[in-house]
Design a protein around this motif. Structure first.
Motif, short mmCIF file in Angstrom:
data_model
loop_
_atom_site.label_atom_id
_atom_site.label_comp_id
_atom_site.label_asym_id
_atom_site.label_seq_id
_atom_site.Cartn_x
_atom_site.Cartn_y
_atom_site.Cartn_z
N MET A 119 12.33 2.43 -1.32
CA MET A 119 12.54 2.28 0.13
C MET A 119 11.36 1.57 0.78
SD MET A 119 14.55 5.67 1.49
CE MET A 119 14.79 5.03 3.14
N PHE A 120 10.20 1.58 0.10
CA PHE A 120 9.01 0.90 0.62
C PHE A 120 8.86 -0.53 0.08
CE2 PHE A 120 7.20 5.30 1.16
CZ PHE A 120 6.91 5.19 2.51
N SER A 121 9.79 -0.97 -0.78
CA SER A 121 9.55 -2.20 -1.54
C SER A 121 9.59 -3.46 -0.67
CB SER A 121 10.58 -2.33 -2.67
OG SER A 121 11.84 -2.57 -2.09
N TRP A 122 8.87 -4.46 -1.10
CA TRP A 122 8.87 -5.71 -0.32
C TRP A 122 10.22 -6.40 -0.39
CZ3 TRP A 122 9.95 -10.32 -2.65
CH2 TRP A 122 9.79 -10.41 -4.04
N GLN A 123 10.98 -6.12 -1.46
CA GLN A 123 12.32 -6.71 -1.52
C GLN A 123 13.15 -6.23 -0.34
OE1 GLN A 123 10.74 -5.41 -4.12
NE2 GLN A 123 11.26 -6.43 -6.04
N MET B 256 0.83 -1.20 0.00
CA MET B 256 0.00 0.00 0.00
C MET B 256 0.86 1.25 0.00
SD MET B 256 -3.14 -0.52 2.63
CE MET B 256 -2.87 1.08 3.36
N PHE B 257 1.84 1.26 0.90
CA PHE B 257 2.71 2.43 0.99
C PHE B 257 3.55 2.59 -0.28
CE2 PHE B 257 1.45 2.42 5.34
CZ PHE B 257 1.63 3.72 5.78
N PHE B 258 4.00 1.47 -0.82
CA PHE B 258 4.82 1.50 -2.03
C PHE B 258 4.05 2.17 -3.18
CE2 PHE B 258 6.13 -0.70 -5.99
CZ PHE B 258 7.45 -0.29 -6.03
N TYR B 259 2.83 1.71 -3.41
CA TYR B 259 2.07 2.26 -4.52
C TYR B 259 1.61 3.68 -4.25
CZ TYR B 259 2.40 -2.13 -6.91
OH TYR B 259 2.90 -3.22 -7.55
#
Ligand SMILES: Nc1ncnc2c1ncn2[C@@H]1O[C@H](COP(=O)(O)OP(=O)(O)OP(=O)(O)O)[C@@H](O)[C@H]1O
Ligand SMILES: [Mg+2]
Lengths: 249, 328
Positions: free
Chosen positions: B252-256, B139-142
């Motif tokens: 910086m928000f990515s799940w990776q 959610m934060f990433f997008y």
């Protein structure tokens, strides 16, 4: 007679079609040991869970120390003075014996919101924990990891953790389970010595222990209490003998 | 091997300090930057390790806090460098270039968001907990990608590193000093926390929540507070990371990144004080040396992870100390 410290009123719990607790009303008086016996799957543990707060009854209430606690959670009932032991040990297996007892002490002092002082260097916590370990005879094992304890020692530690809370009533689910004859004897003697401290609601299969300890016995079969009485009354009851005791009486 | 854990801990920190000092002497500023990167990733993972190692909660969305810290820095510095006002309805601000202020904002925001995410996700456990934290991360990433005002997908560049009173943060070794000091202070506080009554109770809540309840404590509240503390620390690391790169972006928000934080804790040693530090150093070293040789350096990281999970349950620190867990 003063009012009972702990009582259930018409407690009922269904699991689908199975009525695991069927209109159960029992009480625990001050100073007594009240044993609950019954065959496997009779609903003893289910009853204990409703008394202690882990399971919500479908109907009925639980009163503790003169107050309706039906809507309180497990933690709240524990803080009100209900000391419980589990049929299958619930202990922090990776931690030391002392740490497990200190956990009880932290609970007793509502002290989990302390972030600076090491718990194992806090005198008040250690004193309380060690006193409890002393009483059950685990003082020498206090630095052992819980996972390395024998089965019997774990049962003792279960009781020690409950002791750190200085509860107003004990609720014990088969404290002798899996103990050998000697272990059972020791535990029986120990529970006898607890009687003065707080009454015990004792679920137990070990009939020698029950007959030696109980002031009253209730017999639970298929979720229903079929008899409550003194040891002699229960031993003499034909109904109980047919349903459960058989030759043991 | 059977080294004592305090000895290993000292060697690790001394090593992390020695590398950039050596680089300073031989004038290799890029090595200092690498060490700074390791210190910051270590800090982020120390935060996660409170939740994962003591509380036993696998947050697959800890990049949320890393990103919040990053964007807190980015947004405040952006307004300061463009002389624009940031209008927050209740009050307005001109932004700031002061690190301490940025850190406080980053930690405060991360803590608040961690409280909300924790409140919702702690209703679940096991794989559902992993999934719900992952969902928050996405959610934060997008959201960040679509946040055109602050660069959207391209992110935000900050031209001059933010300031710290009395220091010249543009000098690599001085900025490293700041990050290393923060890491050491956090490690010290974490060690105190772990040994405290709260730490003991949280550790028990991971192993046997039913027991914790029957002594009158609330395991969910313990875990929620752990979540908040954990998020705040990772948020602080995010602000430093953005300052290191002078750049923030949705990655910086990515799940990776969330996954990498977990991986480096496992490599170093779950629940161990220095686990995240060792893991971060190895991670950055591999990224640099192998990354220079092949694009597929993650494969080697994967192999290391596999070996550790299969053969050395206590991570690198477990191998060095011969102890699988903090207590064993
Ligand atoms: N959560 C549950 N869902 C469905 N059925 C359950 C559940 N818990 C218990 N039961 C059933 O309720 C009945 C009573 O179980 P309970 O564990 O209370 O028995 P017990 O008297 O404690 O037995 P034992 O002497 O073996 O400990 C059993 O038939 C059990 O299968
Ligand atoms: Mg049972």
């Amino acid at each position: 007679m003063s009012e009972p410290i702990l009582a259930t009123h018409n407690l009922t719990k269904r699991f689908g079609a199975l009525v695991a607790t069927d209109d159960v009303s029992i009480d625990l008086r001050r100073g007594e040991i009240h044993a609950i016996i019954g065959p496997n799957g009779a609903g003893k543990s289910t009853l204990i869970k409703q008394i202690c707060g882990g399971l919500r009854p479908d109907a009925g209430r639980v009163a503790f120390n003169g107050r309706d606690v039906s809507h309180q959670g497990t933690a709240e009932r524990a803080r009100a003075g209900l000391g419980r032991t589990f049929q299958i040990s619930e202990l922090a297996m990776e931690d030391s014996v002392l740490e497990n007892a200190v956990l009880g002490a932290i609970g007793a002092e509502a002290g989990a919101w302390r972030f600076w002082r090491p718990a194992l260097k806090t005198r008040a916590l250690i004193d309380r924990a060690e006193a409890a370990l002393d009483r059950v005879g685990l003082a020498d094992q206090r630095h052992m990891r819980c996972a390395d304890l024998s089965h019997g020692q774990r049962r003792q530690l279960e009781v020690a953790v409950a002791l750190t809370l200085a509860p107003k009533a004990f609720v014990m689910d088969e404290p002798m389970a899996g103990l050998g004859a000697d272990g059972s004897k020791t535990m029986t003697g120990f529970l006898e010595s607890l009687r003065d401290e707080a009454p015990i609601l004792l679920v137990e299969h070990d009939m020698d222990a029950v007959f030696a300890l109980a002031d009253r016995i209730s017999v639970l079969v298929y979720g229903k209490i079929i008899a409550t009485g003194t040891v002699d009354q229960i031993r003499a009851s034909k109904e109980v003998r047919d349903a459960y005791l058989g030759d043991a009486a | 091997m059977r080294l004592s854990e305090p000895l290993v801990n000292t060697i690790v920190l001394a090593g992390l300090l020695a590398v950039p000092l050596y680089a300073l002497v031989v004038d290799e500023p890029f090595t200092i930057t690498l060490a700074t990167r390791a210190a910051i990733l270590a800090l982020a993972a120390v935060g996660l390790n409170i939740l994962l190692g003591i509380g036993g909660l696998v947050s697959f969305g800890h990049a949320v806090f890393f990103g919040i810290g990053g964007y807190a820095m980015g947004i405040l510095a952006f307004h300061a460098q463009t002389y624009t006002t940031l209008d927050l309805a209740v009050f307005t601000t001109e932004g700031t270039k002061s690190m301490p202020v940025i850190w406080l904002v980053a930690m405060g925001l991360s803590a608040a968001i961690a409280f909300l995410i924790g409140l919702l996700s702690l209703r679940t456990s096991g794989v559902y907990f992993i999934m719900i934290t992952l969902a928050f991360g996405q959610m934060f990433f997008y959201f960040a990608i679509s946040w055109a005002q602050y660069g959207g997908e391209d992110g935000l560049s900050i031209y001059v590193r933010n300031g710290f009173p009395g220091l010249n943060t543009l000098v690599p070794i001085q900025f490293f000093g700041i990050c290393f000091t923060i890491l050491c202070i956090t490690l010290f506080l974490k060690a105190r926390l772990q040994a405290s009554s709260f730490g003991l109770a949280l550790n028990a809540a991971r192993q046997t929540p039913a027991r914790v309840e029957t002594v009158g404590l609330n395991p969910t509240r313990l875990k929620l507070l752990a979540f908040v503390i954990s998020g705040a620390i990772t948020g602080l690391a995010g602000a430093l990371f953005a300052d290191l790169n002078r750049f923030v972006s949705p990655t910086m928000f990515s799940w990776q990144l969330s996954g990498e934080l977990i991986v480096l804790i496992i490599i170093g040693g779950v629940g161990r004080l220095m686990g995240p530090v060792i893991g971060a150093c190895i991670f950055v070293a591999l990224e640099h040396f192998l990354g220079g040789l092949t694009e597929f350096w993650h494969v080697y990281l994967g192999i290391i992870l596999l070996c550790i999970v299969l053969f050395g349950r206590g991570g690198v620190i477990g191998l060095l100390t011969g102890k699988v867990g903090a207590h064993v």
